[in-house]
Write an enzyme that holds these catalytic residues in place. Structure first.
Site, PDB file in Angstrom:
ATOM      1  N   SER A 129       0.891  -1.092   0.059  1.00 19.50           N
ATOM      2  CA  SER A 129       0.106  -0.100   0.121  1.00 19.50           C
ATOM      3  C   SER A 129       0.989   1.192   0.070  1.00 19.50           C
ATOM      4  O   SER A 129       1.917   1.585   0.689  1.00 19.50           O
ATOM      5  CB  SER A 129      -0.893   0.038   1.246  1.00 19.50           C
ATOM      6  OG  SER A 129      -1.740   1.276   1.445  1.00 19.50           O
ATOM      7  N   TYR A 142      -1.854  -0.202  10.291  1.00 16.07           N
ATOM      8  CA  TYR A 142      -1.833  -0.531   8.800  1.00 16.07           C
ATOM      9  C   TYR A 142      -0.619  -0.047   7.952  1.00 16.07           C
ATOM     10  O   TYR A 142       0.012  -0.988   7.299  1.00 16.07           O
ATOM     11  CB  TYR A 142      -3.041  -0.061   8.281  1.00 16.07           C
ATOM     12  CG  TYR A 142      -3.400  -0.360   6.695  1.00 16.07           C
ATOM     13  CD1 TYR A 142      -3.932  -1.438   6.363  1.00 16.07           C
ATOM     14  CD2 TYR A 142      -3.203   0.573   5.754  1.00 16.07           C
ATOM     15  CE1 TYR A 142      -4.206  -2.076   5.104  1.00 16.07           C
ATOM     16  CE2 TYR A 142      -3.481   0.136   4.402  1.00 16.07           C
ATOM     17  CZ  TYR A 142      -3.784  -1.158   4.078  1.00 16.07           C
ATOM     18  OH  TYR A 142      -4.064  -1.644   2.711  1.00 16.07           O
TER      19      TYR A 142
END
Length: 267
Positions: A129, A142
């Site tokens: 990501s 995250y």
């Protein structure tokens, strides 16, 4: 011969888009889900696999090899979102997120390497990501799990090079998927000192996903990577400003970049 592809988390979102695009290019595609029975209408087979369970991984890999005789490409796409103030995020949820986003891909890689080494060929694509390049407020866990996978890939590439096995990272930005629905949200506590900034940031994050890019863009990027004989270590796929934010992090002083992020999130 058609190349055989395994996509973890291939039942929806980015994984589904990649799988459907690749079968249109004559690849043999297998997707995975913890609940494959829900996806009987999938355009490619969905096998039972939980990246947190070694037994399900080994069984799925064995099933594919027994049927196809090989496994050419693995796309580690399965992942989980998590939001919340780090102070108020339960330890178990932090561990659970790393178990999916970081240890999960490691388990899958370990399961497929013997076959790829036997073939003297293979490609592993780890979906990370853009958030993994920076510590984002209220998405810190995250960011950390995806950033850890980025670094792991850098090391892994060098270790498996002698076996003619390739590995790369692909970091997507915001795409219009259902990731927010399955994301763990630390609750907005009435008496929390983080209530307003976390609530505002959560709304902004959900808006970004709702207005995200078409997952087909990611599918086309993966196809180009598969066909590239000279793979880079890192790829970024998303809006220009999202990718440019990584460039800015490299060139701006830390505190200036931090202030830019805080302005973006109105903190």
């Amino acid at each position: 011969m058609s190349k055989v592809v395994l996509i973890t988390g291939g039942s929806s979102g980015i994984g589904k888009s990649i799988g459907e695009f690749l079968i249109g290019k004559d690849f043999i595609v297998y997707g995975t889900s913890r609940s494959p029975e829900k996806y009987k209408d999938s355009k490619f087979p969905i096998l039972a696999l939980d990246v947190k369970e070694n037994l399900t991984i080994s069984e799925t890999v064995r099933t594919i090899i027994e049927k196809e005789g090989k496994l050419d490409i693995v796309i580690n796409n399965a992942g989980a979102g998590i939001t919340g103030p780090i102070e108020e995020t339960p330890d178990e949820e932090i561990k659970n997120n790393f178990d999916t986003n970081f240890f999960g891909p490691i388990r899958v890689i370990k399961a497929v390497l013997p076959q790829m080494r036997k073939q003297n060929s293979g490609l592993i694509i780890n979906v990370t990501s853009i958030a993994g390049y920076m510590g984002l407020p209220y998405r810190g866990v995250y960011s950390a799990s995806k950033g850890a996978l980025e670094l792991l890939t850098e090391a892994f590439r060098m270790e498996i090079k002698d076996f003619n096995i390739k590995m790369t990272n692909v970091a997507p930005g915001d795409f219009a998927t259902n990731i927010a629905a399955g994301r763990y949200h630390a609750p907005l506590l009435e008496n929390s000192p983080y209530k307003k900034p976390y609530g505002d940031t959560l709304n902004l994050m959900n808006t970004h996903v709702d207005n995200g890019s078409d997952p087909d863009i990611m599918a086309k990027a993966i196809y180009k990577i598969i066909n590239n004989p000279n793979l880079k270590v890192h790829y970024k796929v998303g809006e220009f400003l999202q990718k440019f934010s990584i460039v800015l992090k490299r060139i701006l002083p830390d505190t200036v970049y931090e202030k830019m992020l805080m302005n973006h999130y109105k903190l």
